[in-house]
Design an enzyme around this catalytic site. Structure first.
Site, PDB file in Angstrom:
ATOM      1  N   GLU A 370       1.029  -1.056   0.036  1.00 26.02           N
ATOM      2  CA  GLU A 370       0.024  -0.007   0.014  1.00 26.02           C
ATOM      3  C   GLU A 370       0.820   1.188  -0.005  1.00 26.02           C
ATOM      4  O   GLU A 370       0.581   2.384   0.585  1.00 26.02           O
ATOM      5  CB  GLU A 370      -0.953  -0.097   1.131  1.00 26.02           C
TER       6      GLU A 370
HETATM    7  C1  LIG Z   1       2.134  -9.573   1.137  1.00 24.24           C
HETATM    8  C2  LIG Z   1       1.708  -8.624  -0.051  1.00 24.24           C
HETATM    9  C3  LIG Z   1       0.623  -8.192  -0.429  1.00 24.24           C
HETATM   10  C4  LIG Z   1       0.196  -6.973  -1.290  1.00 24.24           C
HETATM   11  N1  LIG Z   1      -1.087  -7.131  -1.530  1.00 24.24           N
HETATM   12  C5  LIG Z   1      -1.553  -6.079  -2.836  1.00 24.24           C
HETATM   13  C6  LIG Z   1      -2.703  -6.032  -3.321  1.00 24.24           C
HETATM   14  O1  LIG Z   1      -3.736  -6.387  -2.532  1.00 24.24           O
HETATM   15  N2  LIG Z   1      -2.939  -5.031  -4.493  1.00 24.24           N
HETATM   16  C7  LIG Z   1      -1.885  -4.870  -4.934  1.00 24.24           C
HETATM   17  O2  LIG Z   1      -2.241  -4.068  -6.026  1.00 24.24           O
HETATM   18  N3  LIG Z   1      -0.793  -4.756  -4.613  1.00 24.24           N
HETATM   19  C8  LIG Z   1      -0.433  -5.681  -3.463  1.00 24.24           C
HETATM   20  N4  LIG Z   1       0.969  -5.590  -3.075  1.00 24.24           N
HETATM   21  C9  LIG Z   1       2.076  -5.067  -3.680  1.00 24.24           C
HETATM   22  C10 LIG Z   1       2.574  -3.585  -2.947  1.00 24.24           C
HETATM   23  O3  LIG Z   1       1.923  -2.814  -2.871  1.00 24.24           O
HETATM   24  C11 LIG Z   1       4.041  -3.526  -3.740  1.00 24.24           C
HETATM   25  O4  LIG Z   1       4.950  -4.734  -3.253  1.00 24.24           O
HETATM   26  C12 LIG Z   1       4.598  -2.147  -3.185  1.00 24.24           C
HETATM   27  O5  LIG Z   1       3.810  -0.875  -3.682  1.00 24.24           O
HETATM   28  C13 LIG Z   1       6.065  -1.812  -3.929  1.00 24.24           C
HETATM   29  O6  LIG Z   1       6.028  -2.340  -5.151  1.00 24.24           O
HETATM   30  P1  LIG Z   1       7.327  -3.263  -5.683  1.00 24.24           P
HETATM   31  O7  LIG Z   1       7.275  -4.478  -4.819  1.00 24.24           O
HETATM   32  O8  LIG Z   1       7.335  -3.465  -6.880  1.00 24.24           O
HETATM   33  O9  LIG Z   1       8.754  -2.775  -5.193  1.00 24.24           O
HETATM   34  P2  LIG Z   1       9.248  -1.425  -5.947  1.00 24.24           P
HETATM   35  O10 LIG Z   1       8.429  -0.423  -6.280  1.00 24.24           O
HETATM   36  O11 LIG Z   1      10.059  -2.093  -7.171  1.00 24.24           O
HETATM   37  O12 LIG Z   1      10.409  -0.780  -5.087  1.00 24.24           O
HETATM   38  C14 LIG Z   1      11.659  -1.400  -4.648  1.00 24.24           C
HETATM   39  C15 LIG Z   1      12.257  -0.533  -3.781  1.00 24.24           C
HETATM   40  O13 LIG Z   1      12.687   0.807  -4.727  1.00 24.24           O
HETATM   41  C16 LIG Z   1      11.913   1.803  -3.796  1.00 24.24           C
HETATM   42  N5  LIG Z   1      11.609   3.016  -4.553  1.00 24.24           N
HETATM   43  C17 LIG Z   1      10.826   2.842  -5.869  1.00 24.24           C
HETATM   44  N6  LIG Z   1      10.600   3.850  -6.306  1.00 24.24           N
HETATM   45  C18 LIG Z   1      11.134   4.647  -5.667  1.00 24.24           C
HETATM   46  C19 LIG Z   1      11.486   6.265  -5.506  1.00 24.24           C
HETATM   47  N7  LIG Z   1      10.784   7.074  -6.450  1.00 24.24           N
HETATM   48  N8  LIG Z   1      12.209   6.891  -4.675  1.00 24.24           N
HETATM   49  C20 LIG Z   1      12.547   6.252  -3.670  1.00 24.24           C
HETATM   50  N9  LIG Z   1      12.522   4.870  -3.657  1.00 24.24           N
HETATM   51  C21 LIG Z   1      11.966   4.283  -4.536  1.00 24.24           C
HETATM   52  C22 LIG Z   1      10.901   1.153  -2.918  1.00 24.24           C
HETATM   53  O14 LIG Z   1      10.432   1.983  -1.698  1.00 24.24           O
HETATM   54  C23 LIG Z   1      11.553   0.089  -2.450  1.00 24.24           C
HETATM   55  O15 LIG Z   1      12.290   0.102  -1.483  1.00 24.24           O
HETATM   56  C24 LIG Z   1       1.321  -6.518  -2.150  1.00 24.24           C
HETATM   57  C25 LIG Z   1       2.411  -6.907  -1.624  1.00 24.24           C
HETATM   58  C26 LIG Z   1       2.783  -7.774  -0.592  1.00 24.24           C
HETATM   59  C27 LIG Z   1       4.273  -8.192  -0.292  1.00 24.24           C
END
Ligand SMILES: Cc1cc2nc3c(=O)[nH]c(=O)nc-3n(C[C@H](O)[C@H](O)[C@H](O)COP(=O)(O)OP(=O)(O)OC[C@H]3O[C@@H](n4cnc5c(N)ncnc54)[C@H](O)[C@@H]3O)c2cc1C
Length: 393
Positions: A370
């Site tokens: 989120e």
């Molecule tokens: C158990 C679980 C349940 C989930 N449930 C849902 C759900 O119901 N629906 C849904 O749609 N999603 C869901 N998610 C997905 C979740 O919202 C994403 O994992 C989260 O938004 C981060 O995206 P990512 O994992 O692709 O990480 P990335 O976006 O790839 O980020 C990797 C790292 O880079 C950092 N980063 C990225 N961009 C920037 C920036 N501009 N500046 C600084 N740092 C940055 C991030 O903070 C992080 O530390 C779920 C995830 C998990 C683990």
């Protein structure tokens, strides 16, 4: 919501949690999905807490709903995450942005537990920046055909309907704006896979799904074409408040566990609660709890004000900001509290046999989903500095 109906709802939530607890503990130890989370929620009529009574829900305001989720959070982040998927980000966008016929189609059955809901925004290559997603749709007669993969979706493997976001296949550049749909998960054009390789939340479902020319009736569009990003961001405010509330419950449970343990465990000839360094952990967990309680209350009041005055942009911005602060602060406070609670438990704490160890494993994800810590920080800083300082646009 009247005080009486708010109290009744919170009493029902408490009874639900008490009945669920032994089953949840067993499922956790066996690393299996807890079906009773839904079954008992049906029994206590908790599957649409903030949904208005006209659709069968309990009509909870944001403050009451936050308190309910804090109580549920004490039973574990997995249990609370189910409710976030079902209601805070599943039913909510339909209630807030859907047409009357869409509300009538999905809200009553989901409140009755006949439809489990989820929210599908994230993709393998689009997390923090959902604008980078690649799912698409095209219109074909009186339906849309959707293509794409959604990843890491809470309730994704058990949902009957998912709020899904996709781009129009035939539009490019500035005209390419995402839309939101309610997608039924049936048929061989919708393939689901449960994600099991996770270090916690074993009793909750996390799934991924692939849509291949998956048909969606035209009336299942939420709001208007091109309005999907607004729908997603609105839903995430609701979802973030649910995460903050659940994390407050985690801290409350940790504190209760630690107080009991410190009063019974003896080392060096006395109860460990009499060792000053153990008292330091207890004091700091209590500070995590007290500050988190205030942050959640403040955010829920702002959300409630914005819910009541829909269309008031200033109140919506205020709610978004306060909820982001609460989500960031309380999820970190819960992580700190879990770490301290495990320390107080010593070797036993580092075990799934004890509540503190289970909370530690589960609550870490609250700093990621989120909206990650980093995204929340950028949101808070740019709100203070001004729009021209936004780190990404
Ligand atoms: C158990 C679980 C349940 C989930 N449930 C849902 C759900 O119901 N629906 C849904 O749609 N999603 C869901 N998610 C997905 C979740 O919202 C994403 O994992 C989260 O938004 C981060 O995206 P990512 O994992 O692709 O990480 P990335 O976006 O790839 O980020 C990797 C790292 O880079 C950092 N980063 C990225 N961009 C920037 C920036 N501009 N500046 C600084 N740092 C940055 C991030 O903070 C992080 O530390 C779920 C995830 C998990 C683990």
């Amino acid at each position: 919501m009247t005080t009486d109906s708010s109290n009744q709802l919170l009493a029902d939530v408490d009874a639900y949690c008490q009945e669920l607890r032994p089953i949840e503990e067993l499922c956790y130890l066996e690393h299996r999905y807890n079906e009773q989370t839904v079954t008992l929620a049906k029994k206590y009529n908790l599957l649409g807490m903030p949904i208005p009574a006209q659709y069968g829900g309990r009509g909870a305001d944001a403050v009451t709903y936050a308190r309910a989720l804090a109580r549920i959070g004490r039973e574990g982040t997995g249990v609370r995450t189910f409710f976030s998927g079902q209601t805070s980000i599943g039913q909510y966008p339909i209630l807030r942005y859907g047409s009357e016929s869409l509300k009538a189609k999905y809200l009553p059955p989901s409140v009755r537990g006949e439809k489990i809901m989820a929210f599908g925004l994230t993709e393998p290559d689009a997390g923090s920046n959902p604008l980078e997603m690649t799912s698409t749709y095209r219109k074909s007669g009186n339906r849309y055909l959707l293509n794409g993969v959604k990843y890491l979706i809470s309730n994704g493997g058990i949902a009957d309907a998912v709020v899904v976001f996709a781009y129009p296949e035939d539009k490019q550049g500035k005209e390419r704006r995402m839309s939101a749909f309610v997608v039924d998960t049936e048929g061989d054009t919708f393939e689901v896979e449960d994600l099991h390789a996770k270090p916690g939340m074993f009793t909750a479902n996390t799934g991924m799904f692939q849509m291949t020319d998956h048909p969606v009736p035209a009336e299942n569009l939420i709001s208007e074409e091109g309005n999907g990003f607004r729908v997603a961001m609105g839903a995430l405010v609701s979802g973030r408040l649910s995460v903050a509330s659940g994390c407050l419950g985690v801290i409350e449970d940790l504190l209760a566990e630690v107080l009991t343990y410190a009063r019974t465990r003896k080392q060096h000839g006395k109860l460990i609660g009499k060792h000053q360094l153990v008292q330091e952990h207890i004091a700091l967990i209590e500070m995590d709890r007290a500050a988190s309680d205030a942050m959640v209350e403040r955010a829920a009041i702002a959300k409630q004000a914005s819910d009541v005055a829909q269309g008031d942009v200033k109140l919506a911005i205020e709610a978004d900001y306060r909820v982001a602060q609460a989500k960031f602060f309380v999820s970190n406070a819960a992580w700190d509290a879990a770490d301290r609670a495990v320390q107080v438990y010593g070797g036993r704490g580092w075990s799934e046999l004890y509540r503190v160890g289970r909370h530690l494993q589960d609550v870490r994800v609250c700093r990621i989903y989120e909206g990650t810590d980093e995204i929340m920080k950028l949101k808070i800083a740019s709100a203070l500095l001004g729009k021209e300082f936004a780190a990404f646009q």
